[in-house]
Enzyme design. Structure first.
Site, PDB file in Angstrom:
ATOM      1  N   ALA A 136       0.824  -1.210   0.000  1.00 37.06           N
ATOM      2  CA  ALA A 136       0.000   0.000   0.000  1.00 37.06           C
ATOM      3  C   ALA A 136       0.858   1.260   0.000  1.00 37.06           C
ATOM      4  CB  ALA A 136      -0.925   0.005   1.208  1.00 37.06           C
ATOM      5  N   GLU A 181       2.054  -5.831   7.818  1.00 37.35           N
ATOM      6  CA  GLU A 181       1.060  -4.864   8.319  1.00 37.35           C
ATOM      7  C   GLU A 181       1.008  -4.800   9.842  1.00 37.35           C
ATOM      8  OE1 GLU A 181      -0.463  -6.053   4.196  1.00 37.35           O
ATOM      9  OE2 GLU A 181       0.609  -6.979   5.864  1.00 37.35           O
ATOM     10  N   GLY A 215       0.421  -5.607   0.194  1.00 32.95           N
ATOM     11  CA  GLY A 215      -0.414  -5.766  -0.989  1.00 32.95           C
ATOM     12  C   GLY A 215       0.325  -6.354  -2.170  1.00 32.95           C
ATOM     13  N   GLU A 262       0.190  -9.967  -1.657  1.00 29.63           N
ATOM     14  CA  GLU A 262      -1.174 -10.421  -1.904  1.00 29.63           C
ATOM     15  C   GLU A 262      -1.484 -10.473  -3.396  1.00 29.63           C
ATOM     16  OE1 GLU A 262      -3.588  -9.006   1.986  1.00 29.63           O
ATOM     17  OE2 GLU A 262      -2.642  -7.382   0.860  1.00 29.63           O
TER      18      GLU A 262
END
Length: 256
Positions: free
Chosen positions: A67, A134, A111, A114
Site C-alpha cells: 500500500a 502490516e 499488498g 497479496e
C-alpha cells in the site's frame, strides 16, 4: 507498448506483460498502479490473441512494496471505500479468466505479496522477498488473511501475520508460495517461457482448469476482511504505526 495508469502493457505473441512502473515508490499500490492492473487484466481477458498474462515490477528493487501508506485516510468511511477498491485490485488476478503469472523481482510486501498470491503462479528471482508486515503498522493484511493459510498452513500464516518478518525466495518455495525460483537475470525470460508453455495448451481447457481450481473463492470471508480493516485503522496503535513509518522511527504501541 501501452501505458495504462502507471502500468506498462506489452504484448509478446500470446503473452501480455504488465509492468508496474513507479520504481521511485517501489511500485507501491498507488492509484495509477491499481488502475493499470485492473485495466491491463481486463484488456488481456478481452483480447482473443492473449492466452496468459505476466505481472512484474520495474526497477529491479521491488515487485510491489504494498500500500501507498502516505495516502492512508483514518476516516472509517473513506478507509472502507479504499479497502473495497484495493481488494478488487488484489483479487483481480484470481478473477481473470486467463492464467496470470507473477514474476517477482525484489520485495513483494503487503499488498504486493497479496497480488502475487492471487496470481495462478509465482516465479521468484533469487533476490525476491515476501512478507505481510502490516502488523508493524498496527494492522493486518486484508486479502492474505483469507488466503494465506490455504497456502502455507494455519500456524505459518499466523506466524507471518503476527511477526511480519520477510521470507526469502528459497523458503517461499519450500512453503509452497512460489512455483519456482530462478536467477535474477533470467526472471522475465523464464516467466515468458513458462507462459508460452501454458499458451500452447488447449485454450478452453486451461481456462476451465483455472475456474475449477478457483471455485469457491471470493465469498463471505473477503467481506469480513473489508469490514474489519476500517475498525483496525481507527485504533490508536494503527495511527502510531503509520505515523512512525512515515516519520522513519520505531513505533511506540500502547501495549508495547
Amino acid at each position: 507498448m501501452l501505458r495504462l495508469g502507471s502500468v506498462n502493457y506489452d504484448v509478446r505473441g500470446k503473452i501480455a506483460i504488465l509492468t508496474l512502473d513507479e520504481p521511485e515508490k517501489l511500485n507501491a499500490l498507488t492509484a495509477g498502479i491499481r488502475a493499470g492492473i485492473r485495466e491491463g487484466l481486463q484488456r488481456a481477458d478481452k483480447d482473443d490473441g492473449i492466452r496468459v498474462s505476466i505481472i512484474t515490477g520495474a526497477g529491479g528493487k521491488a515487485f510491489c512494496a504494498g500500500a501507498d501508506i502516505g495516502t492512508f485516510d483514518f476516516d472509517p468511511e473513506k478507509a472502507r471505500a479504499f479497502f473495497i477498491d484495493a481488494m478488487e485490485v488484489l483479487s483481480a488476478p484470481e478473477r481473470a479468466l486467463k492464467p496470470v503469472i507473477a514474476a517477482v523481482n525484489g520485495i513483494a510486501y503487503g499488498g504486493g505479496f497479496e497480488l502475487a498470491i492471487a496470481s495462478d503462479f509465482i516465479l521468484a528471482a533469487e533476490s525476491a522477498r515476501f512478507a505481510v508486515p502490516e502488523i508493524k503498522l498496527g494492522l493486518l493484511p486484508g486479502f492474505a488473511i483469507v488466503r494465506l493459510q490455504d497456502i502455507v498452513g494455519r500456524a505459518k500464516a499466523k506466524e507471518m501475520s503476527m511477526l511480519g518478518d520477510p521470507v526469502n525466495a528459497a523458503d517461499a518455495s519450500r512453503l509452497g508460495i512460489v512455483s519456482r525460483v530462478v536467477p535474477d537475470e533470467r526472471l522475465l525470460s523464464d516467466a515468458i517461457a513458462f507462459a508460452e508453455r501454458i499458451a500452447s495448451q488447449p485454450r478452453l481447457a486451461v481456462q476451465m482448469a483455472k475456474s475449477f481450481y478457483n471455485r469457491g473463492l471470493g465469498g463471505d470471508e473477503t467481506r469480513h476482511a473489508i469490514d474489519g480493516f476500517p475498525f483496525l485503522l481507527t485504533h490508536a496503535d494503527a495511527r502510531e504505526g503509520i505515523n512512525a513509518f512515515l516519520e522513519k522511527r520505531a513505533p511506540r504501541f500502547e501495549n508495547g
